[in-house]
Design a protein around this motif. Sequence first.
Motif, short mmCIF file in Angstrom:
data_model
loop_
_atom_site.label_atom_id
_atom_site.label_comp_id
_atom_site.label_asym_id
_atom_site.label_seq_id
_atom_site.Cartn_x
_atom_site.Cartn_y
_atom_site.Cartn_z
N GLU A 1 -7.61 4.60 4.95
CA GLU A 1 -6.19 4.96 4.92
C GLU A 1 -5.82 5.68 6.21
N PHE B 1 -5.84 -0.09 1.88
CA PHE B 1 -5.16 -0.73 2.99
C PHE B 1 -6.03 -1.87 3.50
N SER C 1 0.83 -1.21 0.00
CA SER C 1 0.00 0.00 0.00
C SER C 1 0.86 1.26 0.00
#
Length: 176
Positions: free
Chosen positions: A153, A83, A34
Amino acid sequence: MSVGQELLDVPLPEMVASLGQGIADAQHQLDMNSVEVAKTLAETEIEVVPAITRTINADGSVDYDSADAIDVSLLQAGMFPTFYQFSEATIEVEMDIKTTTSTETQVDVSASGKVGFGLWSARIDTDVSHNRKFGKEVHGTSRLVTKMQPVPEPPYLFPEVETVDNRPSGDGETEA
């Protein structure tokens, strides 16, 4: 070594520790992926027209005017990396054991003899065979299940945008 014994020989704490370490390693790889995607999105720029003005004229005609195109990163354009986190992990171990025993005995008897005047003789032959069979089937299965889910995130990955307007207002003062 039998399948059943192999399954029994793995201590549960060791199995759980291995699962935990595997998840931690996998989570690290997901996080690093990520981060790499975020870097790529920040470094990749595209040309964007930030505004288009449509004007409807008194005669009913329509005019379009656009602002000058600007270069923005894919992050600025609203593309964000995803994520993930592991939300659940399960270890299942199943074992089926089937044992069979069978015994087979066979007896053959035969007799022969002579009969005469006052005499009798006989002979008996016996043949005994004994057979015993043992059978054992062991089936073992193990299964590892993990579940991942997307998560927001990190909050500080994308800064807040604050606008400060320093243009003079109608009274000669600037607005802040």
